[in-house]
Write a protein that holds these residues in place. Sequence first.
Motif, mmCIF file in Angstrom:
data_model
loop_
_atom_site.group_PDB
_atom_site.id
_atom_site.type_symbol
_atom_site.label_atom_id
_atom_site.label_comp_id
_atom_site.label_asym_id
_atom_site.label_seq_id
_atom_site.Cartn_x
_atom_site.Cartn_y
_atom_site.Cartn_z
ATOM 1 N N GLN A 192 2.449 1.870 -7.977
ATOM 2 C CA GLN A 192 1.872 1.830 -6.640
ATOM 3 C C GLN A 192 0.382 2.177 -6.691
ATOM 4 O O GLN A 192 -0.096 2.764 -7.665
ATOM 5 N N SER A 193 -0.369 1.797 -5.640
ATOM 6 C CA SER A 193 -1.784 2.165 -5.550
ATOM 7 C C SER A 193 -1.923 3.667 -5.716
ATOM 8 O O SER A 193 -1.133 4.450 -5.160
ATOM 9 N N ASN A 194 -2.925 4.092 -6.482
ATOM 10 C CA ASN A 194 -3.011 5.478 -6.899
ATOM 11 C C ASN A 194 -4.195 6.189 -6.247
ATOM 12 O O ASN A 194 -5.353 5.828 -6.482
ATOM 13 N N PHE A 195 -3.906 7.213 -5.442
ATOM 14 C CA PHE A 195 -4.967 7.956 -4.753
ATOM 15 C C PHE A 195 -5.702 8.896 -5.704
ATOM 16 O O PHE A 195 -6.882 9.175 -5.504
ATOM 17 N N GLU A 196 -5.026 9.386 -6.723
ATOM 18 C CA GLU A 196 -5.669 10.287 -7.676
ATOM 19 C C GLU A 196 -6.779 9.575 -8.448
ATOM 20 O O GLU A 196 -7.875 10.108 -8.618
#
Length: 446
Positions: A192-196
């Motif tokens: 999934q798209s990664n905020f970190e």
Amino acid sequence: MKNNKIPYISLLILHAIIAVAVFVVPFLSKVYALLIPIIGFFIVYRKKNRNNEALLVAAYLVGVEVFLRMTGGNFNNEYVKITVIFFMLLGMVYSNFSSNAFIYAFFLLLLIPGVLIAMNAADFDVDIKKALVFNLSGPFCLCICAIYMFNRRIVFSDLQNIVLAMGIPIITTTVYLFLYNPSVKDVVTGTQSNFETSGGFGPNQVSTILGLGMFVFFSQLVLFSKSKKEMIINGILLICISYRAIVTFSRGGVIAGIVMIICLLILLYYFSNSMGKSKIGLIFVLMGFLALGVWSYTSLQTRGMIEKRYANKDAKGREKKDRLGGREAIIDADLKLFFDNPILGIGAGMGKELRKDSLGEEVAAHNEISRMLSEHGLFGIIGLLILLTVPFILYINNRQHLYFLSFFIFWLLTINHAAMRTAAPAFVYALTLLSVQIKLPVKTEK
């Protein structure tokens, strides 16, 4: 437009230092956000916009927007769009604009019925003012930028200064991402798209601006590197920006950046002589090897998760049902709303509330085209036709605009996956309208 007096490498170092300073003292982000328009206004006022300084300042704001939002520097979500609009209007005061640009004023008029319908939607518990600003600030910013840039004459080297003004603060964003998340391997656990890896901010918007940065420093590398030292520096910047764009796990910006680069190479190949064509062929091959190297390193750092992401699979290698991260359902809901309200639409900003019936929750549109259809109906279709056709009409007599197709593609791809959350698609779209010449003809005295 005169060359910046600050040496190129010094600019890069300065913006790397800004990233470190903001990382150490986050409050400096707000100081930075405040200083940009103040210094920009002083520059435009002092120069009377004789060399399109307003464009340079606006371009810089576009490039820095995601960094400011990522670090809490923005005073509100529309801060950069508002300041870009201000500098475009200021530029018009000093440098006027083409009367033919009023086709974009007509586009704004087409949005009024949707606004009126939304204002009469008293049955819904919706903050109408907030909804209107959220959904219409992007189109409004686009129109003001378009009016300023419509058929405005500029030499190609000055256009590159504008492009570079967008790219320089992207260096700040990239350095900040390395500081915020030095080890990608430690935080990637799925596809999934990664905020970190995106600095704690929206991966979609971070990917978008980094994708634009890929194009900026590719063009700088291929067309404007004045020495081997600059070639090496621009090559390293291209690699680093590409890597950080890919590890956001948001595909839209990366794909847009790659397509922009391909479009530029195609146009360069088309307009080159036989010797130029062979050089561009070599660049294609070298870029292929470079891309393979970046991808291989990224795959190693993400333990193969990045391949699964782009193959639309989950962490266990199973095929995902949707290919666009849930956006198909939003587009389907928008189309249903359009067919139910084909003439006037449901009203500007009302889609988020009404999609609840189809999706079971309030969801903001990621696709500006489907949003225009559902919220503005027939008026939205006419508006989209204006946006899609006018740049190509101008391009018929504007063949020296080598970035035209790249800019148009960036706008089109971005509004299909990230709507117009940031000022970047609006501003870059308007850049397609500039009348670009490799070199302006010298006026001869009679």
